[in-house]
Each structure stands twice: as C-alpha cells, then as structure tokens.
Design a protein around this motif. Structure first.
Motif, PDB file in Angstrom:
ATOM      1  N   LYS A  56       1.000  -1.428   0.042  1.00 28.70           N
ATOM      2  CA  LYS A  56      -0.140  -0.094   0.155  1.00 28.70           C
ATOM      3  C   LYS A  56       0.752   1.267  -0.061  1.00 28.70           C
ATOM      4  N   ASP A  57       2.286   1.197   0.701  1.00 31.64           N
ATOM      5  CA  ASP A  57       2.732   2.450   0.692  1.00 31.64           C
ATOM      6  C   ASP A  57       4.310   1.891   0.942  1.00 31.64           C
ATOM      7  N   TYR A  58       5.231   2.811   0.683  1.00 30.75           N
ATOM      8  CA  TYR A  58       6.726   2.587   0.739  1.00 30.75           C
ATOM      9  C   TYR A  58       7.094   2.140   2.110  1.00 30.75           C
ATOM     10  N   HIS A  59       6.330   2.713   3.156  1.00 31.13           N
ATOM     11  CA  HIS A  59       6.741   2.205   4.626  1.00 31.13           C
ATOM     12  C   HIS A  59       6.475   1.010   4.923  1.00 31.13           C
ATOM     13  N   ASP A  60       5.568   0.295   4.024  1.00 29.65           N
ATOM     14  CA  ASP A  60       5.300  -1.311   4.175  1.00 29.65           C
ATOM     15  C   ASP A  60       6.452  -2.096   4.006  1.00 29.65           C
ATOM     16  N   THR A  61       7.712  -1.343   3.413  1.00 37.05           N
ATOM     17  CA  THR A  61       8.721  -2.262   2.791  1.00 37.05           C
ATOM     18  C   THR A  61      10.054  -2.492   3.674  1.00 37.05           C
ATOM     19  N   GLU A  66      17.658   1.635   8.551  1.00 34.63           N
ATOM     20  CA  GLU A  66      18.901   0.872   7.697  1.00 34.63           C
ATOM     21  C   GLU A  66      18.181   0.200   6.478  1.00 34.63           C
ATOM     22  N   GLU A  67      17.119  -0.568   6.773  1.00 32.89           N
ATOM     23  CA  GLU A  67      16.573  -1.351   5.632  1.00 32.89           C
ATOM     24  C   GLU A  67      15.810  -0.466   4.667  1.00 32.89           C
ATOM     25  N   SER A  68      15.263   0.817   5.008  1.00 36.14           N
ATOM     26  CA  SER A  68      14.680   1.611   4.286  1.00 36.14           C
ATOM     27  C   SER A  68      15.446   2.176   3.047  1.00 36.14           C
ATOM     28  N   LYS A  69      16.836   1.875   3.221  1.00 28.44           N
ATOM     29  CA  LYS A  69      17.852   2.277   1.991  1.00 28.44           C
ATOM     30  C   LYS A  69      18.075   1.286   1.262  1.00 28.44           C
ATOM     31  N   ILE A  70      17.554  -0.053   1.236  1.00 29.42           N
ATOM     32  CA  ILE A  70      17.797  -1.087   0.371  1.00 29.42           C
ATOM     33  C   ILE A  70      16.834  -1.053  -0.580  1.00 29.42           C
ATOM     34  N   LEU A  98      19.479  -8.525  -3.888  1.00 31.47           N
ATOM     35  CA  LEU A  98      19.458  -7.682  -2.710  1.00 31.47           C
ATOM     36  C   LEU A  98      19.269  -8.467  -1.347  1.00 31.47           C
ATOM     37  N   PHE A  99      18.412  -9.316  -1.601  1.00 35.61           N
ATOM     38  CA  PHE A  99      17.918 -10.086  -0.444  1.00 35.61           C
ATOM     39  C   PHE A  99      19.203 -10.827   0.028  1.00 35.61           C
ATOM     40  N   LYS A 100      19.730 -11.497  -0.950  1.00 37.55           N
ATOM     41  CA  LYS A 100      20.896 -12.269  -0.553  1.00 37.55           C
ATOM     42  C   LYS A 100      21.953 -11.388   0.091  1.00 37.55           C
ATOM     43  N   LYS A 101      22.359 -10.160  -0.553  1.00 41.13           N
ATOM     44  CA  LYS A 101      23.306  -9.398  -0.045  1.00 41.13           C
ATOM     45  C   LYS A 101      23.028  -8.801   1.387  1.00 41.13           C
ATOM     46  N   TYR A 102      21.767  -8.430   1.768  1.00 39.35           N
ATOM     47  CA  TYR A 102      21.491  -7.848   2.872  1.00 39.35           C
ATOM     48  C   TYR A 102      20.854  -8.808   4.014  1.00 39.35           C
TER      49      TYR A 102
END
Length: 109
Positions: A56-61, A66-70, A98-102
């Motif tokens: 629904k929103d960027y904030h749901d990700t 720190e994770e908001s920057k991925i 990205l998931f593997k990296k972080y």
C-alpha cells in the motif's frame, strides 16, 4: 496480538507452513499488507519466494531506517492498473540479489 514480539510470532517454521510457502513460490505477485506495525514478514517472505510484493505504501517495505535504504522494487497498490508495464523478471532478479546481499550470511568466506 498481545504477544506479537515472541519468537513464535516473529519466526515461521517452514515445515509447518509448507502449503503457504509453496503457494507463495508459485505466485508472480503477492499482496503484502502491513502487520502489527507498518511492515510485515510477508514482504520478506515474498522476496524469498521470488515474487513481486504489492504494498500500500513505501513504509510497508522495511523494518528499520537501515533497511529503508535497500532499493527493493515493488508495486504500489495505487499503481496496480499498470502492473503489465513492470519488468517482472528483472524485478525478481534484482530483489533476489538484494535479499541475498543484505539478509543472508555468506558462509563461503
């Protein structure tokens, strides 16, 4: 849920949720609504299942600053009518890397 920070609430056991994960892994897109907070594990489960999150929103990700920057790619609920314009295969590959990296340990070092 009064005990939403317990280990049982925070971690899913794959064997107990086999059908759940099999179904997710067969899906191109998965709805990822917010949980008890702005984010939910569904977003991360979707990434692990090589599917594209719909939020629904960027904030749901993300869970933390720190994770908001991925730079994960996802589809906003408000843009669902343009879903055919998204390069789905590219999004899945990018998100997987990205998931593997972080979020995964590199045990080869």
């Amino acid at each position: 849920h009064p005990n939403n920070q317990s280990r049982e609430a925070q971690f899913r056991k794959i064997k107990e949720k086999k059908y759940y994960f099999e179904t997710m892994c067969q899906s191109k897109y998965i709805l990822c609504p917010a949980g008890d907070s702005a984010w939910s594990f569904r977003f991360y489960e979707t990434l692990m299942c090589n599917s594209v999150p719909i939020v629904k929103d960027y904030h749901d990700t993300y869970r933390s600053k720190e994770e908001s920057k991925i730079p994960y790619k996802y589809i906003l609920e408000s843009d669902i009518e343009n879903i055919d314009n998204y390069p789905i295969d590219n999004i899945i590959i990018l998100n997987k890397n990205l998931f593997k990296k972080y979020h995964m340990l590199n045990l080869n070092n």
